[in-house]
Write a protein that holds these residues in place. Structure first.
Motif, PDB file in Angstrom:
ATOM      1  N   TYR A  61       7.537   0.484 -13.485  1.00  0.00           N
ATOM      2  CA  TYR A  61       7.795   1.930 -13.456  1.00  0.00           C
ATOM      3  C   TYR A  61       6.628   2.737 -12.898  1.00  0.00           C
ATOM      4  N   LEU A  62       5.613   2.076 -12.336  1.00  0.00           N
ATOM      5  CA  LEU A  62       4.485   2.835 -11.795  1.00  0.00           C
ATOM      6  C   LEU A  62       4.590   2.937 -10.277  1.00  0.00           C
ATOM      7  N   THR A  63       4.480   4.146  -9.756  1.00  0.00           N
ATOM      8  CA  THR A  63       4.418   4.350  -8.311  1.00  0.00           C
ATOM      9  C   THR A  63       2.952   4.203  -7.910  1.00  0.00           C
ATOM     10  N   ALA A  64       2.645   3.147  -7.142  1.00  0.00           N
ATOM     11  CA  ALA A  64       1.242   2.900  -6.799  1.00  0.00           C
ATOM     12  C   ALA A  64       0.946   3.391  -5.392  1.00  0.00           C
ATOM     13  N   LEU A  65      -0.224   3.995  -5.232  1.00  0.00           N
ATOM     14  CA  LEU A  65      -0.661   4.489  -3.935  1.00  0.00           C
ATOM     15  C   LEU A  65      -2.062   3.967  -3.676  1.00  0.00           C
ATOM     16  N   GLY A  66      -2.361   3.687  -2.416  1.00  0.00           N
ATOM     17  CA  GLY A  66      -3.710   3.240  -2.095  1.00  0.00           C
ATOM     18  C   GLY A  66      -4.195   3.906  -0.832  1.00  0.00           C
ATOM     19  N   ARG A  67      -5.497   4.037  -0.733  1.00  0.00           N
ATOM     20  CA  ARG A  67      -6.076   4.558   0.507  1.00  0.00           C
ATOM     21  C   ARG A  67      -6.606   3.363   1.286  1.00  0.00           C
ATOM     22  N   LEU A  68      -5.996   3.101   2.430  1.00  0.00           N
ATOM     23  CA  LEU A  68      -6.339   1.934   3.229  1.00  0.00           C
ATOM     24  C   LEU A  68      -7.793   2.045   3.689  1.00  0.00           C
ATOM     25  N   ALA A  69      -8.548   0.956   3.494  1.00  0.00           N
ATOM     26  CA  ALA A  69      -9.955   0.966   3.911  1.00  0.00           C
ATOM     27  C   ALA A  69     -10.025   1.069   5.442  1.00  0.00           C
ATOM     28  N   PRO A  70     -11.104   1.644   5.974  1.00  0.00           N
ATOM     29  CA  PRO A  70     -11.218   1.761   7.427  1.00  0.00           C
ATOM     30  C   PRO A  70     -11.165   0.367   8.072  1.00  0.00           C
ATOM     31  N   ASP A  71     -10.589   0.272   9.250  1.00  0.00           N
ATOM     32  CA  ASP A  71     -10.509  -0.971  10.030  1.00  0.00           C
ATOM     33  C   ASP A  71      -9.654  -2.049   9.379  1.00  0.00           C
ATOM     34  N   VAL A  72      -8.827  -1.675   8.402  1.00  0.00           N
ATOM     35  CA  VAL A  72      -7.917  -2.671   7.839  1.00  0.00           C
ATOM     36  C   VAL A  72      -6.514  -2.298   8.287  1.00  0.00           C
ATOM     37  N   SER A  73      -5.781  -3.277   8.817  1.00  0.00           N
ATOM     38  CA  SER A  73      -4.429  -2.982   9.275  1.00  0.00           C
ATOM     39  C   SER A  73      -3.473  -3.125   8.096  1.00  0.00           C
ATOM     40  N   PRO A  74      -2.321  -2.395   8.125  1.00  0.00           N
ATOM     41  CA  PRO A  74      -1.343  -2.546   7.049  1.00  0.00           C
ATOM     42  C   PRO A  74      -0.901  -4.012   6.902  1.00  0.00           C
TER      43      PRO A  74
END
Lengths: 901, 118
Positions: free
Chosen positions: A311-324
């Motif tokens: 039930y948790l909506t998780a969000l992340g900030r992608l580190a620089p130079d990392v592709s999805p």
């Protein structure tokens, strides 16, 4: 007052960009202080400082533009040695300044002489540009604008993927695992919905909020407006002190915006909680389509919680130079490790990422935006085409005068300069008036627009949009002002008066193309209006399956301090008491409020399927209700029986199954052509609770008007007890008095219960179609403007045509032509253009309608009714526009017309 | 003598420029405060546009410069302060002298009785 501020900010755009960038924000701030000093004016004279400040901006804009221009002239003169006499740059400047002033004076006189045409052009620009700018500003704020997060492109949603391949929110232990192990993301935060009963001084009230990890606000780049954010030690299970951040809106509503609230302790569901900050939570609200989000508390993820509870909506900030892709690979690596460590819950589960923007602004919304934005662009094109045709028409009457001026020795640059000055003047007048229209429209949208369209209150005139529309005005005026300027000056002295008077065809084809184009564009927009209108009409006629008149919903929650009270008994008691209040025709309980923007769903499978994997289970909606629910909504049984009080106990069936009622949609889905009564359903998963179907009822729509239901299972609420329920009431008589009596009854029966909020279901239903209605309203506005523009275009061209052929008509009348013949002559001029425009528009609309398909309900983009209606309306409008010039032609007095020249 | 040179290089100051310099002579101020000061010293109200127009020209002439940028605090908005430069002070002084000379002239020509205040 806020409208005034908006107007002032709009006026600032009159100033040169450099000046505006440096001083605009300071001026706007000063203006706010002026407004604040004025306060709430009681007398007309109190407005003087405000009005004076407005005038001051306009004066400043003129002065600064003039300063800029005079600063550039000396250099311009040096590169154009033939202009003006030699001498000090001061003298040259004066020479050019004089020429500009002369051009300007002449242009103003010229515009005044042709004031009808001038006003038509200016009005066209004003309406067309104003509407475009206003609608684009609305679209931009409401839907287009990127998420109001810091660097929104780097924010990704992280989710789990079930063995069946569906996206799932995550569990508390998994979130902690991600936070501890993931390298691809700088931070991983999470959000989930929460609600609490807040007691701060007065009566307790039920409030909706969210639980967030302490890093979520920094992750999104949000800062509290007062106080501080959460600390890591506060985001753990069993913290030494409970803390809350209040939403800014809630803080203003409930605490009167008192800064002393920060640091105070309030009771949240019985727990003393310290207010540590106040923040604007509108951005967080985007993560969850909730109507209200009034507070945040720390999530305090528990490592021992179940890994099955997603039930948790998780969000992340992608580190620089990392592709999805790399992030996805890493998350799946973790998922495999977790599957080994916790096979009972995580076997076969994977993980995925997607940009938060894509997740929040869904494809459906994006397509709707594309349709509206397309319509706005068509409208802008239509405006430009219209102004162009008017300018070209105007210019052809000027050829004679330009010929004379040229013969008298005016140089080509001077003539071009003269015509350009006129075009510029048009652009300025039209742009200025358009600005006023845009500001007015935005004010109107903010004041009268549907209250629940998100971010509508934040709509302000959008700078880039404004510049773009003004630029379009300028480009149109200059381009089509330039055509005759070029003609007029090129022909020079050879352009004689005779040539003009003859049937000069110069510009005729341009004009014809423009008028055909205008009609075609108007047709495209009108088809859009027809389609959205027809679709909305269908939507409004959707039968929810129950009568909404006099139906109200009261949200009930169990008193927080009184956890020993049995909620089933309490709610049933309240239902009984409410039903006894005079003026109440019926009462029933249900878990979710109809059209209250909530839904409850789960998975079932018929027992005879012998489903062994979760994949075989079907998603359905479910409702926990009382027998009164069916009575009050008038839902009839189709087969078997309704739920009764004998079904109040789970597993009360003779075979130990829980009795349930299903709707026709589910019956058709599971047992097409069979009688479902007597069949058994398995709830949730293989080996789950057994439900025996005792009846089938009519379908009820209570979440979306525009989507067919996928099937619903009804339980008796006692078989599935919940700590909140919605009491539905059918009121006969004055709702206010009756509902006040109900509220009184509830408070008397259960003093600890939070203040119940009462909603009208009809109101809820209207709100559920707010977005389609809003789209229809916008299209209605486009359609009106498009018709007006098309009419002006037809009128302008035809009026011009009649003027030019007055002599010819006079001769015809003199030699015996009848009124009918004259009308025929004139109308035949329009007929083929109209036909061409309509046909072209029809083709264009068929192509454009694909875009609009996504926002239509229950009709095809090729709906013939919409096309026929659009063609009919446009043809009638065009014919109406021909009436005045045709009448003028028919009443030409040959004697006067022939002696006039 | 230096005063006179400067004064003539900038010509007689416009009333708006003069009152703006006068306002800044004691302490750096932000636009809104300048507006208030100008109103009190000149007796007539000037709008924000007039004030910032004057600020821009005075700054281009090197008579004032941007000072501190006050960041927004609770309940207030960001503000930009402006302060007078040394040459601004000189020009202001020269302009004041010019007014004084004119006033003396007026007294000599018996336009004003001696010692009459504003």
């Amino acid at each position: 007052m806020s409208l005034l501020r908006l107007l002032y900010r709009a006026l600032l755009y009159l100033c040169p960009p450099a000046f505006r960038r440096r001083f605009g924000w300071q001026m706007a701030g000063d203006f706010e202080e002026i407004c604040r000093e004025v306060g709430r004016p009681s007398d007309l004279r109190d407005w003087v400082p405000v009005v004076r400040a407005m005038g001051d901006v306009v004066r400043t804009a003129l002065r600064e533009w003039f300063r800029r221009a005079t600063r550039r002239w000396p250099q311009a003169v040096v590169s154009m040695p033939s202009t003006g006499p030699g001498g000090a740059s001061q003298g040259r400047m004066r020479g050019i300044g004089d020429a500009v002033r002369r051009d300007l004076q002449y242009a103003v006189r010229q515009l005044w002489r042709e004031r009808t045409l001038t006003s038509v052009i200016v009005l066209t620009l004003a309406v067309g540009l104003g509407t475009t700018a206003a609608i684009f500003s609305v679209l931009d704020t409401v839907v287009l604008r990127p998420l109001p997060f810091h660097d929104p492109q780097a924010v990704y949603r992280i989710f789990e993927i079930s063995p069946q391949g569906s996206d799932y929110t995550t569990s508390e232990p998994m979130l902690l695992d991600w936070q501890a192990m993931v390298r691809s993301f700088g931070e991983v935060g999470a959000y989930t919905f929460s609600s609490a009963i807040v007691r701060a001084g007065g009566e307790p009230a039920s409030v909706d909020g969210g639980r967030v990890t302490q890093n979520l606000m920094p992750l999104l780049g949000l800062r509290p407006v007062l106080g501080r954010g959460f600390r890591p030690e506060e985001d753990r299970p069993n913290p030494s002190q409970h803390v809350v951040i209040l939403g800014e809106g809630y803080w203003r509503r409930r605490f009167g915006g008192d800064p002393a609230v920060v640091g105070a302790t309030i009771s949240m569901s019985g727990v003393p909680t310290v207010v540590v900050g106040v923040a604007d939570l509108r951005q967080i609200r985007l993560l969850d389509y909730v109507e209200q989000l009034d507070y945040l508390v720390p999530l305090a993820a528990d490592p021992t919680a179940s890994r099955r509870m997603h039930y948790l909506t998780a969000l992340g900030r992608l580190a620089p130079d990392v592709s999805p892709a790399r992030a996805r690979a890493e998350l799946n690596g973790i998922a495999r490790r977790m599957a080994r460590a916790h096979p009972e819950s995580n076997q076969g589960w994977g993980a995925g990422v997607m940009p938060a923007q894509e997740w929040i602004v869904t494809d459906r919304v994006r397509t709707a935006i594309a349709a509206l934005a397309g319509a706005v662009v068509v409208l802008l094109l239509l405006t430009c085409a219209n102004v162009s045709s008017l300018l070209v028409a105007k210019a052809t009457t000027r050829l004679e005068e330009l010929g004379v001026r040229s013969a008298l020795g005016a140089s080509r640059p001077r003539i071009i300069g003269q015509l350009m000055t006129e075009s510029l003047l048009f652009a300025c007048l039209g742009g200025g008036a358009g600005l006023a229209v845009a500001v007015g429209l935005i004010g109107a949208v903010r004041a009268y627009g549907p209250a629940d369209v998100p971010r509508l209150a934040d709509v302000a005139l959008d700078g880039p949009v404004l510049l773009f529309t003004l630029g379009a005005a300028l480009a149109t005026c200059l381009m089509f002002g330039a055509v005759p300027a070029w003609h007029g000056s090129r022909s020079g002295a050879s352009l004689t008066v005779n040539r003009v008077r003859g049937s000069s065809s110069s510009g005729t084809w341009v004009r014809d193309a423009l008028i055909v184009g205008e009609l075609a564009l108007a047709m495209i927009i009108l088809v859009g209006v027809g389609l959205t209108g027809h679709s909305f009409h269908r939507l409004l006629r959707v039968d929810p399956g129950f009568e909404t008149a006099g139906l109200y919903a009261v949200r009930l929650s169990r008193p927080p301090a009184d956890s020993v009270v049995d909620p089933v008994a309490l709610f049933s008691d309240l239902e009984r008491r409410a039903a006894g209040v005079p003026g109440i025709a019926g009462a029933g309980l249900t878990y979710i409020e109809p059209f209250g923007s909530n839904n409850t769903s789960h998975r079932v499978a018929p027992e005879e399927w012998h489903a062994t994997t979760q994949e075989e289970f079907l998603g359905v909606d479910w409702r926990a209700v009382t027998p009164g629910f069916f009575t009050i909504l008038g839902v009839q049984p189709r087969k078997g029986r309704l739920l009764g009080d004998e079904d109040a106990k789970a597993g009360s069936d003779t075979l130990g199954a829980t009795p349930v009622v299903i709707d026709e949609a589910l019956a058709a889905r599971l047992w097409e052509g069979e009688d479902p009564v007597g069949h058994t359903l398995v709830w949730s998963r293989p080996g789950g609770t057994r439900l025996s179907v005792v009846g089938v009822v009519e379908d009820v729509k209570d979440v979306h008007m525009d989507r067919p239901g996928r099937g619903t299972v009804y339980f008796h609420h006692a078989a599935q007890p919940w700590s909140t329920m919605t009491l539905l009431l059918r009121v006969r008589g004055n709702p206010q008095q009756v509902l006040a009596a109900v509220r009184h009854q509830i408070r008397a029966a259960a003093p600890g219960i939070p203040i119940p909020t009462i909603h009208s279901i009809g109101e809820n239903m209207r709100r559920s179609v707010a977005m389609p209605r809003f789209i229809l309203q916008l299209f209605g506005l486009f359609g009106t403007v498009a018709i007006l523009l098309a009419m002006t275009g037809v009128y302008g061209v035809l009026a011009h045509h009649v003027t030019r052929r007055t002599r010819e008509i006079a001769v015809r009348v003199a030699v015996g032509a009848q009124t009918r013949d004259v009308l025929h002559l004139i109308l035949s001029q329009v007929a083929w253009r109209m036909l061409a425009g309509l046909l072209l528009g029809l083709g264009g609309a068929l192509v454009a309608a694909r875009w609009i398909g996504a926002v239509l309900y229950d009709i095809e983009p090729t709906d013939p009714l919409a096309y026929l209606a659009a063609a009919a309306v446009l043809a009638m409008a065009a014919l109406a526009a021909t009436a005045p010039p045709a009448r003028r032609a028919a009443t030409v007095d040959p004697a006067r017309a022939l002696t006039a020249e | 003598m230096a005063d006179r040179d400067r004064s003539s290089a900038h010509g007689p100051l416009s009333p708006m420029a003069f009152h703006t310099l006068l306002a800044l002579q004691k302490a750096p101020l932000h636009g809104y405060a300048i507006m208030k000061q100008v109103k009190s010293t000149s007796g007539s109200a000037a709008g924000p546009g007039a004030v910032y127009g004057a600020i821009q020209r005075l700054e281009e002439a090197g008579l004032i410069r941007e000072g501190r940028r006050l960041e927004p605090r609770r309940g207030s908005r960001p503000r930009q302060e402006y302060e007078i430069t040394e040459s601004g002070r000189e020009v202001l002084r020269a302009e004041a002298r010019r007014f004084a000379r004119l006033a003396r002239l007026a007294v000599q020509r018996e336009l004003l009785p001696e010692g009459e205040g504003p």
